[in-house]
Design a protein around this motif. Sequence first.
Motif, PDB file in Angstrom:
ATOM      1  N   ALA A  79       0.813  -1.218   0.000  1.00  0.00           N
ATOM      2  CA  ALA A  79       0.000   0.000   0.000  1.00  0.00           C
ATOM      3  C   ALA A  79       0.843   1.263   0.000  1.00  0.00           C
ATOM      4  CB  ALA A  79      -0.924  -0.003   1.224  1.00  0.00           C
ATOM      5  N   LYS A 158      -2.421  -3.494   0.577  1.00  0.00           N
ATOM      6  CA  LYS A 158      -3.739  -2.845   0.512  1.00  0.00           C
ATOM      7  C   LYS A 158      -4.838  -3.709   1.117  1.00  0.00           C
ATOM      8  CE  LYS A 158      -3.251   0.032  -3.653  1.00  0.00           C
ATOM      9  NZ  LYS A 158      -3.784   0.263  -5.016  1.00  0.00           N
ATOM     10  N   ASP A 283      -7.983  -4.012  -4.626  1.00  0.00           N
ATOM     11  CA  ASP A 283      -8.478  -2.706  -4.181  1.00  0.00           C
ATOM     12  C   ASP A 283      -9.766  -2.277  -4.877  1.00  0.00           C
ATOM     13  OD1 ASP A 283      -7.209  -2.360  -6.646  1.00  0.00           O
ATOM     14  OD2 ASP A 283      -6.607  -0.302  -6.204  1.00  0.00           O
TER      15      ASP A 283
END
Length: 503
Positions: A79, A158, A283
């Motif tokens: 991330a 993420k 995501d």
Amino acid sequence: MDAALKANILAQGMDPETVASQIENFKNGFPFLKITAPATPGHGIRVLSEAELAQFKQTYPSKAAQLDVVKFVPASGAASRMFKDLFSFLDGDGDLSKSAFTQKFIANAKKFAFYSDLDAALKAQGSSIEACLEAGDAKKIVAALLAEDGLGYGSLPKGLLRFHAYETENRTPAQEHLVEGLQYALGKGNTVRIHFTVSPEHEEKFKAEIAAVLPALKAASGVDFEVTYSQQKKSTDTIAVTMDNSPFEEEDGSLLFRPAGHGALLDNLNDIDADLIFIKNIDNVVPDRIKGTTKDYKMAIAGLLLEVQEKVFAALRKLDAGIDKDSVAFATAVYNEDLGGTIPATVSSSSLEEVASFLRSKLNRPIRVCGMVKNTGEPGGGPFWIQESDGSLSLQILETAQIDLSDPESKKHLQASTHFNPVDLVCGTRDYQGNSFDLMKYRDMQTGFITEKSKSGRDLKALELPGLWNGAMSGWNTLFVEVPLITFNPVKTVNDLLRDEHQ
């Protein structure tokens, strides 16, 4: 390749022949693909009618219940890029007026699903978000979010960040994929099967997150879940070279091998034994209130795949039963009308047996249906018609790097492109006899990518394998379907979570 270099490669567990081929790719580069046209609605991209959507919504669930269905989620990405601007702020002098991005983040702190976790992390340090705001200390808030002694979001993947806030819980993308799987990936045995590809250092954290949320999800849904994991295989790493194409040596004399991009995940996908495999990035998830459209179109593209696949299987069985005008005409119709293929004149004028052989080779392949959204300027590959070496046409997803922008014709086709690839795929990876295809046989190794990087202050060139949905699937039968933009909601920066689609 000299003996010393070969010994060095073997010592690092890599294959000298493969590495030699990679070095040749650095020297020669990769050829551009021959585009004949962009795929557009009515010409390579199907636009489903309301009646078709309704039909697939009705027929798909009962078909899926008889199949092995897997949801394949690439989830190894870190991330850190989400927080690029916040890292820059943290490295600076703490002057909020110099960073509009950080100003927006701080001003909307309460809207993030991780707000309560962040506040708790600050309280553990003897502070709070409110106290920091009153003191004008935005830097302390950002540090608590990113640093290891706080939430550690700067080094997490993420999939393990809190994306969406609900009344009773705050969900990560990993959890959202489980919930979403209930809506369209319920297969044989009343089971949702989900496979995450993860990085080695985060696998245990993924397992802990899933273990924390799965019991309640099972109890509420009455459905079983089978969650599996894999890591990008070390054997898929590619050698790095210097700017003059010599192997890049580390200070200790070892050679530098690097992860070869998402195309390396073809190995992981090849290990999945299933009738139907959905692929979607980690995501690209939304809260429950707007999951409905995603559910409808996922069932639609899977329903279309099963419908076309049944015709392909029927055509192949007819050819097995006997090659005559009827079986060849049926196979030709499926290839032309259902797959959009064209038989080159050199083949169509040949004998019945040669036409049948051509059709068999084209029909007996993995099949995928790819959702395409209207181009809104987002980066990403696009759908095009490509001329193959045998003269036939195929539908492919191309990245801009695969297109010769110095060629006016290719540039014109790129500019006329109307849609792009949001990574919304469903795949059929078994043949008409129920055997799994070896997916490695259907990739085009001439569609890799060369990028420039640096290591220890030295420039280098890195090689990415053919992209998972680009060259890695170039030999598949491909259908494109227009899907609504609302089904594509990636999170590239932390402030993307402030968009209405994630609130």
